[in-house]
Design a protein around this motif. Structure first.
Motif, short mmCIF file in Angstrom:
data_model
loop_
_atom_site.label_atom_id
_atom_site.label_comp_id
_atom_site.label_asym_id
_atom_site.label_seq_id
_atom_site.Cartn_x
_atom_site.Cartn_y
_atom_site.Cartn_z
N GLY A 14 0.67 -1.29 0.10
CA GLY A 14 -0.11 0.00 -0.09
C GLY A 14 0.82 1.08 -0.13
O GLY A 14 1.73 1.46 -0.93
N GLU A 15 0.70 2.12 1.02
CA GLU A 15 1.42 3.52 1.13
C GLU A 15 2.55 3.14 1.64
O GLU A 15 2.92 2.95 2.64
N ALA A 16 3.60 3.03 0.83
CA ALA A 16 5.10 2.57 0.93
C ALA A 16 6.07 3.29 -0.06
O ALA A 16 5.55 3.51 -1.05
N TRP A 33 14.49 -3.92 -2.02
CA TRP A 33 14.54 -3.09 -0.78
C TRP A 33 13.83 -3.78 0.60
O TRP A 33 13.39 -4.93 0.55
N VAL A 34 14.25 -2.92 1.69
CA VAL A 34 13.56 -3.64 2.93
C VAL A 34 12.67 -2.45 3.54
O VAL A 34 12.72 -1.34 3.46
N TYR A 35 11.38 -2.95 3.69
CA TYR A 35 10.12 -2.01 4.10
C TYR A 35 10.18 -2.54 5.58
O TYR A 35 10.22 -3.78 6.04
N GLN A 36 9.33 -1.38 6.34
CA GLN A 36 8.79 -1.96 7.72
C GLN A 36 7.41 -1.42 7.87
O GLN A 36 7.27 -0.35 7.30
N ASP A 62 -2.24 -10.44 9.26
CA ASP A 62 -2.93 -9.23 10.18
C ASP A 62 -2.39 -9.29 11.39
O ASP A 62 -2.62 -10.22 12.32
N PHE A 63 -1.48 -8.47 11.58
CA PHE A 63 -0.81 -8.33 12.64
C PHE A 63 -0.54 -6.91 12.96
O PHE A 63 0.27 -6.39 11.94
N PRO A 64 -0.80 -6.27 14.09
CA PRO A 64 -0.62 -4.94 14.11
C PRO A 64 0.67 -4.24 14.82
O PRO A 64 0.79 -2.95 14.96
N ALA A 65 1.82 -5.02 15.15
CA ALA A 65 2.92 -4.66 15.42
C ALA A 65 3.82 -4.38 14.26
O ALA A 65 3.37 -4.57 13.35
N ARG A 66 5.11 -4.26 14.79
CA ARG A 66 6.07 -3.82 13.41
C ARG A 66 6.24 -5.32 12.57
O ARG A 66 6.44 -6.38 13.24
N ILE A 67 6.42 -4.92 11.40
CA ILE A 67 6.87 -5.88 10.41
C ILE A 67 7.88 -5.72 9.43
O ILE A 67 7.85 -4.61 9.05
N ARG A 68 8.97 -6.26 9.27
CA ARG A 68 9.90 -6.24 8.37
C ARG A 68 10.03 -7.05 6.97
O ARG A 68 9.84 -8.32 7.31
#
Ligand code: GLC
Length: 634
Positions: free
Chosen positions: A55-57, A66-69, A105-111
């Motif tokens: 999405g918005e990234a 690349w690496v996104y969080q 579906d996980f609302p903490a940080r994801i790398r």
């Protein structure tokens, strides 16, 4: 097909609207390991595979390399080396020999390491040990998107007038300033439907208050603007100013509605008004309370809002500030060498949105204290949901314009988003373009960037070229920051060029609105990467500067300064259409590469062979548009 795999006891996010049976995580057919409180998934990629989503990234439509969080971040420098923006849209689509969609579906940080560490591997690490993972298989990327969207529920549809042109600035300080904007547009005969009220309309930045000196008789003023066909759209910030006698704060404090610290005190942080309390939007009762507060403004005739600073943005905490001041005091009089000077600078620079502060915030979920880091990405989404649920209950669907800065999948049902504080940079035209299909995949249809760019001074040609892309984005808003050059269209020389561009938008509204509605109702994307429609075509697969729009069109904005046009790739025969005011030029072009010209007052558009689209006559307001006399072009 969608399969749900559940690990541990996930926090309820309400992102999905269908309750699928859970399969055991051990049966997940993707290589995975659960260790040290985190979950890592990993899969191989072939050289030609494309990875879509998030999405918005930052960066491209193809997210490879690349690496996104996923970590909603208040960061106004959207450079290509950033890993996160304001939203957390945790859906990825891998397209190769087979296609697979994954929604964490996980609302903490994801790398998301997508070929960054190892070119042929994607490695996804979720920082926690409980999550729902939805695995979606299908014949094509679009089939997967449709399945996914059917899982997360129908996308928000704004009122019709929200497709009109909108002007914003931080800030139009008072009624006279707003009047001047409307007059400026009317005199230049440039269409306009909305003017935005940024933080200064409030009384000292207090949510749901009006600065009575700047806007005496606000309700009367709103109604007079409505008579002129103009909607005023005020901002609402997440933090509630700490102030005795301010009813919203007192009620929030007395009822225990604010987020807490570990010892049960209200967590306090500094934002625009100084110290604020942060409503615990993860609680249903707090959402109902905060949502119903919008009534203060809807009672005065307001029918649109933008929710801001809801990552949440925290400029400083008192504790953090004290530590920084102590450090500065301790160094007073010293000869500051490299280590000491930059050490001190880092302490002050690190005050805002600090991990230490986020880690010290607690929410109450189902009677239990939950650390903010475990639900960080839900905060802004829940704020917007608070408003959206109140609006739908009170006014019904499609009545109130609502969009937010921070978001998580699920919020797409109650609002749109804007892409936050971009810059008046040419590269940000393309950044906006690239986020459109990615956001659509995740359900966010009503979206757009600050046209002309928010930070720094814009040039006239940049604003025109940005607007020529904005003609197609559902949210078409020009917004700019405090202290930057005036960016309203009529402020520049030859405002008729701006009129030519914005009139094109109004001419296209019946078509764009239809495409939008269908995308919402049928889980389609308004904007698709060319590779979705022409998977076997190498140039289409690699194209990152053009998009398919609806079933009929392709868009290809000019995105470089001093360029009189651009090179465009046509994956099939198309009609090249140049739109400017009420003028329409058409030229059939064959499949292949072409250099096309577009003057600063022209909007380039491509219509597929055999297709036509309708244009209506332009008008100064959406309410004056007539769809009974349409001109069909193609
Ligand atoms: C934030 C918003 C921006 C707004 C400003 C002042 O930076 O993203 O749009 O103008 O705050 O409210």
């Amino acid at each position: 097909m969608i399969q749900r795999f559940t690990l541990g006891k996930p926090i309820k996010t309400d992102a999905v609207t269908r309750d699928l049976p859970s399969l055991d995580f051990d049966r997940l057919p993707v290589c995975h390991r659960v260790e040290n409180g985190s979950v890592t998934l990993s899969f191989e990629m072939q050289p030609d595979d494309i990875v879509y989503g998030l999405g918005e990234a930052p960066r491209g439509i193809n997210k490879r390399g690349w690496v996104y969080q996923s970590y909603c971040s208040d960061d106004p420098f959207h450079t290509e080396t950033k890993q996160s923006l304001y939203a957390a849209h945790t859906f990825l689509l891998h397209s190769g020999e087979t296609c697979t969609g994954m929604f964490l579906d996980f609302p903490a940080r994801i790398r998301w390491d997508i070929g960054y560490t190892k070119a042929d591997r994607t490695e996804i690490t979720a920082c926690g040990d409980s999550l729902d993972l939805y695995l979606i298989t299908g014949d094509s990327p679009m089939a997967i998107v449709r399945e996914f969207r059917s899982l997360i529920g129908q996308s928000y549809i704004p009122p019709f007038w929200a497709f009109g042109y909108q002007q914003s600035r931080w800030s139009y300080h008072n009624a006279a300033a707003v009047d001047a904007v409307i007059e400026g547009y009317d005199k230049a005969e440039i269409p306009l439907d909305c003017v935005y009220l940024d933080i200064d309309y409030m009384e000292r930045y207090k949510d749901f208050t009006i600065n009575g000196e700047a806007f005496p008789d606000f309700a009367g003023y709103v109604s007079r603007k409505k008579e002129q066909g103009i909607h005023l759209i005020p901002i609402i910030d997440a933090g509630v100013k700490k102030e005795d006698g301010y009813a919203v704060y007192e009620e929030g404090r007395d009822k225990g509605y604010f987020c807490k610290t570990a010892d049960g005190a209200d967590f306090e942080g500094g934002v625009w008004p100084g110290i604020v309390g942060f409503p615990d939007f993860l609680r249903q009762d707090v959402r109902e309370w905060f949502g119903s507060r919008y009534k203060a403004l809807t009672d005065m005739g307001i029918d649109g809002f933008w929710n801001d600073m809801n990552e949440p943005a925290i400029f400083y905490s008192e504790k953090g500030l004290q530590e920084a001041l102590d450090k500065a005091a301790a160094l007073k009089g010293e000869n500051l060498d490299l280590g000491k000077f930059f050490g001190l600078k880092d302490v002050f620079m690190g005050l805002s949105n600090s991990q230490k502060d986020y880690s010290s915030i607690y929410h109450q979920i189902d009677g239990k204290l939950v650390n903010h880091q475990d639900v960080h990405n839900l905060y802004g989404a829940c704020m917007t949901r608070a408003a959206g649920e109140y609006f739908e209950k009170t006014f019904g669907k499609e009545q109130i314009l609502m969009f937010s800065r921070a978001s998580y999948i699920g919020a797409h049902r109650s609002s749109g988003i804007w892409f936050g504080d971009n810059h008046s940079w040419w590269s940000h035209i393309l950044l906006c373009l690239k986020m459109l299909p990615s956001a659509n995949m995740c359900g966010f249809l009503y979206c757009g960037a600050d046209l002309g760019g928010f930070n720094e001074n814009a040039t006239r040609d940049l604003v025109l070229r940005f607007l020529a892309l904005g003609v197609f984005t559902p949210l078409m808003r020009n917004h700019s920051a405090l202290g930057t050059r005036d960016q309203e269209c009529y402020r520049f020389e030859n405002p008729e060029d701006f009129r030519d561009i914005i009139q094109v938008r109004y001419r296209l509204i019946p078509y764009l609105y239809r495409v939008f509605r269908e995308a919402s109702e049928q889980n389609e994307m308004i904007f698709r990467p060319l590779s979705f429609d022409y998977p076997g075509d190498r140039l289409a697969r690699e194209c990152e500067t053009q998009l398919m729009l609806g079933d009929e069109c392709m868009i290809a904005p000019v995105y470089e300064q001093n360029a009189g046009g651009r090179t465009v790739y046509l994956p099939e025969d198309m009609t090249f259409v140049t739109l400017s005011g009420t003028k329409v030029k058409t030229q059939p072009l064959e499949k292949g590469l072409h250099y096309i010209e577009a003057a600063l007052n022209e909007v380039p558009l491509f219509i597929k062979k055999g297709k036509t689209i309708p244009l209506c006559m332009p008008a100064m307001r959406t309410s004056q548009l007539r769809s009974d006399e349409l001109e069909w072009i193609g």
